[in-house]
Write a protein that holds these residues in place. Sequence first.
Motif, PDB file in Angstrom:
ATOM      1  N   PRO A 109      25.811  37.809  36.888  1.00 39.37           N
ATOM      2  CA  PRO A 109      26.835  38.753  37.351  1.00 39.37           C
ATOM      3  C   PRO A 109      28.026  38.047  37.974  1.00 39.37           C
ATOM      4  N   LEU A 110      29.184  38.685  37.851  1.00 42.96           N
ATOM      5  CA  LEU A 110      30.392  38.245  38.532  1.00 42.96           C
ATOM      6  C   LEU A 110      30.586  39.109  39.774  1.00 42.96           C
ATOM      7  N   THR A 111      30.923  38.487  40.878  1.00 40.14           N
ATOM      8  CA  THR A 111      31.267  39.284  42.049  1.00 40.14           C
ATOM      9  C   THR A 111      32.643  39.919  41.825  1.00 40.14           C
ATOM     10  N   ASP A 112      32.943  40.964  42.570  1.00 36.89           N
ATOM     11  CA  ASP A 112      34.269  41.575  42.493  1.00 36.89           C
ATOM     12  C   ASP A 112      35.346  40.557  42.871  1.00 36.89           C
ATOM     13  N   TYR A 113      35.034  39.694  43.846  1.00 36.49           N
ATOM     14  CA  TYR A 113      35.981  38.661  44.262  1.00 36.49           C
ATOM     15  C   TYR A 113      36.282  37.722  43.089  1.00 36.49           C
ATOM     16  N   ALA A 114      35.228  37.315  42.371  1.00 34.96           N
ATOM     17  CA  ALA A 114      35.405  36.406  41.238  1.00 34.96           C
ATOM     18  C   ALA A 114      36.198  37.074  40.124  1.00 34.96           C
ATOM     19  N   ARG A 115      35.892  38.313  39.855  1.00 39.73           N
ATOM     20  CA  ARG A 115      36.589  39.029  38.785  1.00 39.73           C
ATOM     21  C   ARG A 115      38.089  39.138  39.082  1.00 39.73           C
ATOM     22  N   ARG A 116      38.419  39.481  40.322  1.00 33.88           N
ATOM     23  CA  ARG A 116      39.832  39.594  40.695  1.00 33.88           C
ATOM     24  C   ARG A 116      40.521  38.229  40.646  1.00 33.88           C
ATOM     25  N   ALA A 117      39.812  37.194  41.071  1.00 35.24           N
ATOM     26  CA  ALA A 117      40.380  35.839  41.043  1.00 35.24           C
ATOM     27  C   ALA A 117      40.662  35.396  39.608  1.00 35.24           C
ATOM     28  N   ILE A 118      39.739  35.700  38.706  1.00 32.16           N
ATOM     29  CA  ILE A 118      39.910  35.334  37.293  1.00 32.16           C
ATOM     30  C   ILE A 118      41.078  36.095  36.675  1.00 32.16           C
ATOM     31  N   GLU A 119      41.141  37.381  36.939  1.00 28.03           N
ATOM     32  CA  GLU A 119      42.239  38.191  36.403  1.00 28.03           C
ATOM     33  C   GLU A 119      43.590  37.675  36.885  1.00 28.03           C
ATOM     34  N   SER A 120      43.670  37.354  38.158  1.00 28.18           N
ATOM     35  CA  SER A 120      44.918  36.840  38.734  1.00 28.18           C
ATOM     36  C   SER A 120      45.301  35.505  38.109  1.00 28.18           C
ATOM     37  N   SER A 178      32.447  44.667  32.458  1.00 26.23           N
ATOM     38  CA  SER A 178      31.058  44.837  32.901  1.00 26.23           C
ATOM     39  C   SER A 178      30.715  43.972  34.099  1.00 26.23           C
ATOM     40  N   GLY A 179      31.588  43.014  34.426  1.00 23.90           N
ATOM     41  CA  GLY A 179      31.314  42.114  35.535  1.00 23.90           C
ATOM     42  C   GLY A 179      30.208  41.130  35.234  1.00 23.90           C
ATOM     43  N   LEU A 180      30.173  40.632  33.987  1.00 17.81           N
ATOM     44  CA  LEU A 180      29.117  39.706  33.568  1.00 17.81           C
ATOM     45  C   LEU A 180      29.723  38.442  32.959  1.00 17.81           C
ATOM     46  N   LEU A 181      28.935  37.381  32.991  1.00 22.93           N
ATOM     47  CA  LEU A 181      29.377  36.077  32.535  1.00 22.93           C
ATOM     48  C   LEU A 181      28.267  35.437  31.717  1.00 22.93           C
TER      49      LEU A 181
END
Length: 301
Positions: free
Chosen positions: A184-195, A168-171
């Motif tokens: 909300p999480l930015t797309d950049y943050a979400r990708r960084a966290i996943e990585s 959902s892109g939420l924190l």
Amino acid sequence: MLADEALSLFAGYQYSQNRSEHTVTAYQTDLGQFFRFAAQELGQEPETLEADQIDVYIVRSFLGILTDHGLSRKSMARKLAALRSLFKFLCRKEVLAVNPVQRIASPKVGRKLPHFLYLDQVEGLLKASDCTQLLGARDQVIMELLYGSGLRVSELVGLNRESLDLDSGLLRVLGKGNKERVVPLTDYARRAIESYLKMRSDDKEALLLNYQGTRLSDRSVRRILDKLVTKVSLEQHVHPHMLRHSFATHLLDGGADLRSVQELLGHQKLSSTQIYTHLTRERLKNVYAKAHPRAKGAENS
């Protein structure tokens, strides 16, 4: 109750309210200084001082001594705020029947505008981490969350894996006063966290770990930010809260409404958020003064 016991009880309460180690230590230092002064005023040893021996006259004498020593109004207001918090807590716990600071007015302190970073400066910091390495990937998550979601450093280091809803892109964030909010999480943050999580080989609940595999501290975050600032050769001192200031300022510059920014920051009072409108107005005035031909017209007449 002995003053030392009251201090310990109050520290435990502050920790239960999710106060940072830095905040609790600062309060204990200011309150310890006050109780030592009070004991001296009463002619006894600090370890024998009882909390209910404190009255309004001792508090006023303490503030008078601080004034005589040239302490700034801001520092005096901070020490008085610590006393207010402690004695309000002790009254609520029925340790004291009377609050000795209830009728003491706080010194008026002019409010400074918060410092923030310009977008190009933030972008430089966001590109400074080596995301091919585990700790670099972690540092990238730190930067993306401090700036992209406007977190306080204490909120950041308190995050767990279960705080995330990447789909959902939420924190979910536990803020001041143990109050939870969703940001909300930015797309950049979400990708960084996943990585970052893919590079980890543990199942620990803390989102951010140090090199020893334990939860990252707020002091470590400051050191990491200092390292990145040096790497990109920024001349000014940058602290984690400056990224939160930048988050709010850039949102308002981009047209966000004040109430939304208040909710995102987790401010109880709108007045806490309104400081950023003063900041953006001041910045616009400076831009106008430098750029508009009529702004300097009086100098050439």
